[in-house]
Design a protein around this motif. Structure first.
Motif, short mmCIF file in Angstrom:
data_model
loop_
_atom_site.label_atom_id
_atom_site.label_comp_id
_atom_site.label_asym_id
_atom_site.label_seq_id
_atom_site.Cartn_x
_atom_site.Cartn_y
_atom_site.Cartn_z
N VAL A 1 4.46 6.03 -2.22
CA VAL A 1 3.27 5.32 -1.78
C VAL A 1 2.09 5.96 -2.49
CG1 VAL A 1 1.80 4.77 0.17
CG2 VAL A 1 4.27 4.74 0.45
N ASP A 2 1.26 5.11 -3.05
CA ASP A 2 0.06 5.57 -3.71
C ASP A 2 -1.08 4.66 -3.32
OD1 ASP A 2 -1.72 6.89 -5.31
OD2 ASP A 2 -0.80 6.32 -7.20
N ALA A 3 -2.26 5.18 -3.32
CA ALA A 3 -3.42 4.37 -2.99
C ALA A 3 -4.54 4.71 -3.96
CB ALA A 3 -3.88 4.63 -1.56
N ILE A 4 -5.25 3.69 -4.38
CA ILE A 4 -6.42 3.88 -5.23
C ILE A 4 -7.59 3.24 -4.52
CG2 ILE A 4 -7.54 3.29 -7.40
CD1 ILE A 4 -4.89 3.22 -8.73
N ARG A 27 5.23 0.43 -13.27
CA ARG A 27 6.28 1.28 -12.71
C ARG A 27 6.65 0.93 -11.27
NH1 ARG A 27 2.92 4.89 -15.38
NH2 ARG A 27 2.01 5.60 -13.44
N ALA A 28 5.85 0.11 -10.65
CA ALA A 28 6.07 -0.19 -9.23
C ALA A 28 7.21 -1.18 -9.03
CB ALA A 28 4.79 -0.75 -8.61
N ARG A 29 7.96 -0.96 -8.00
CA ARG A 29 8.98 -1.93 -7.59
C ARG A 29 8.37 -2.98 -6.67
NH1 ARG A 29 14.02 1.97 -6.17
NH2 ARG A 29 14.43 2.62 -8.30
N ARG A 30 7.37 -2.55 -5.92
CA ARG A 30 6.73 -3.44 -4.95
C ARG A 30 5.27 -3.00 -4.84
NH1 ARG A 30 10.32 -3.31 -0.37
NH2 ARG A 30 11.48 -4.75 -1.60
N VAL A 31 4.37 -3.96 -4.79
CA VAL A 31 2.94 -3.66 -4.73
C VAL A 31 2.31 -4.41 -3.56
CG1 VAL A 31 0.72 -3.84 -5.92
CG2 VAL A 31 2.80 -3.33 -7.22
N ILE A 32 1.54 -3.69 -2.78
CA ILE A 32 0.73 -4.31 -1.72
C ILE A 32 -0.72 -4.01 -2.07
CG2 ILE A 32 0.13 -4.32 0.72
CD1 ILE A 32 3.00 -3.35 1.28
N VAL A 52 5.38 1.77 6.68
CA VAL A 52 6.24 0.67 6.24
C VAL A 52 6.96 1.07 4.95
CG1 VAL A 52 6.22 -1.69 5.32
CG2 VAL A 52 4.94 -1.15 7.39
N GLY A 53 6.23 1.68 4.02
CA GLY A 53 6.83 2.13 2.77
C GLY A 53 7.94 3.13 2.99
N ARG A 54 7.72 4.09 3.89
CA ARG A 54 8.77 5.09 4.20
C ARG A 54 9.97 4.42 4.85
NH1 ARG A 54 4.32 8.07 5.85
NH2 ARG A 54 4.75 7.61 8.02
N ASP A 55 9.73 3.49 5.76
CA ASP A 55 10.82 2.81 6.45
C ASP A 55 11.66 2.00 5.47
OD1 ASP A 55 9.95 3.88 8.82
OD2 ASP A 55 9.09 2.02 9.59
N VAL A 56 11.01 1.31 4.56
CA VAL A 56 11.74 0.52 3.56
C VAL A 56 12.55 1.43 2.67
CG1 VAL A 56 11.47 -0.95 1.52
CG2 VAL A 56 10.18 -1.45 3.60
N PHE A 57 11.97 2.54 2.22
CA PHE A 57 12.69 3.49 1.38
C PHE A 57 13.90 4.05 2.12
CE2 PHE A 57 13.52 7.80 -0.11
CZ PHE A 57 13.81 7.54 -1.43
N TYR A 58 13.71 4.44 3.38
CA TYR A 58 14.79 5.00 4.17
C TYR A 58 15.93 4.00 4.33
CZ TYR A 58 17.38 6.73 8.17
OH TYR A 58 18.38 7.12 9.00
N SER A 63 22.77 2.75 4.30
CA SER A 63 23.61 1.55 4.24
C SER A 63 23.07 0.41 5.09
CB SER A 63 25.03 1.89 4.70
OG SER A 63 24.99 2.36 6.04
N SER A 64 21.99 0.65 5.83
CA SER A 64 21.50 -0.38 6.74
C SER A 64 20.44 -1.29 6.12
CB SER A 64 20.92 0.27 8.00
OG SER A 64 19.81 1.07 7.66
N PHE A 65 20.11 -1.10 4.82
CA PHE A 65 19.09 -1.94 4.20
C PHE A 65 19.62 -3.35 4.00
CE2 PHE A 65 15.22 -2.64 2.10
CZ PHE A 65 15.47 -3.52 1.05
N ALA A 66 18.84 -4.31 4.43
CA ALA A 66 19.29 -5.71 4.28
C ALA A 66 18.38 -6.45 3.34
CB ALA A 66 19.29 -6.39 5.63
#
Length: 66
Positions: A1-4, A27-32, A52-58, A63-66
């Motif tokens: 996660v990065d913020a500018i 380089r980003a996979r997903r940008v908000i 949210v970013g940490r939860d998605v990464f986790y 194996s629970s990522f859908a």
């Protein structure tokens, strides 16, 4: 996660930060993106996005990522 956060009133800072954005997006996979001024809830919004970013990464790492 990065913020500018770009100070629009400082042309030098704005120029440097905008120049960095291309590399970040490439380089980003997903940008908000949040466009707008800072408000009293800005810190809450940023901490929520970080969570949210940490939860998605986790979930993606496990194996629970859908």
């Amino acid at each position: 996660v990065d913020a500018i956060s770009i100070n629009q009133d400082d042309p030098e800072e704005r120029s440097k930060e905008v120049a960095r954005m291309g590399g970040i997006y490439r380089r980003a996979r997903r940008v908000i993106v949040w466009l707008g001024g800072e408000s009293e809830d800005s810190n809450l919004a940023m901490s929520t996005l970080e969570k949210v970013g940490r939860d998605v990464f986790y979930r993606k790492s496990g194996s629970s990522f859908a």
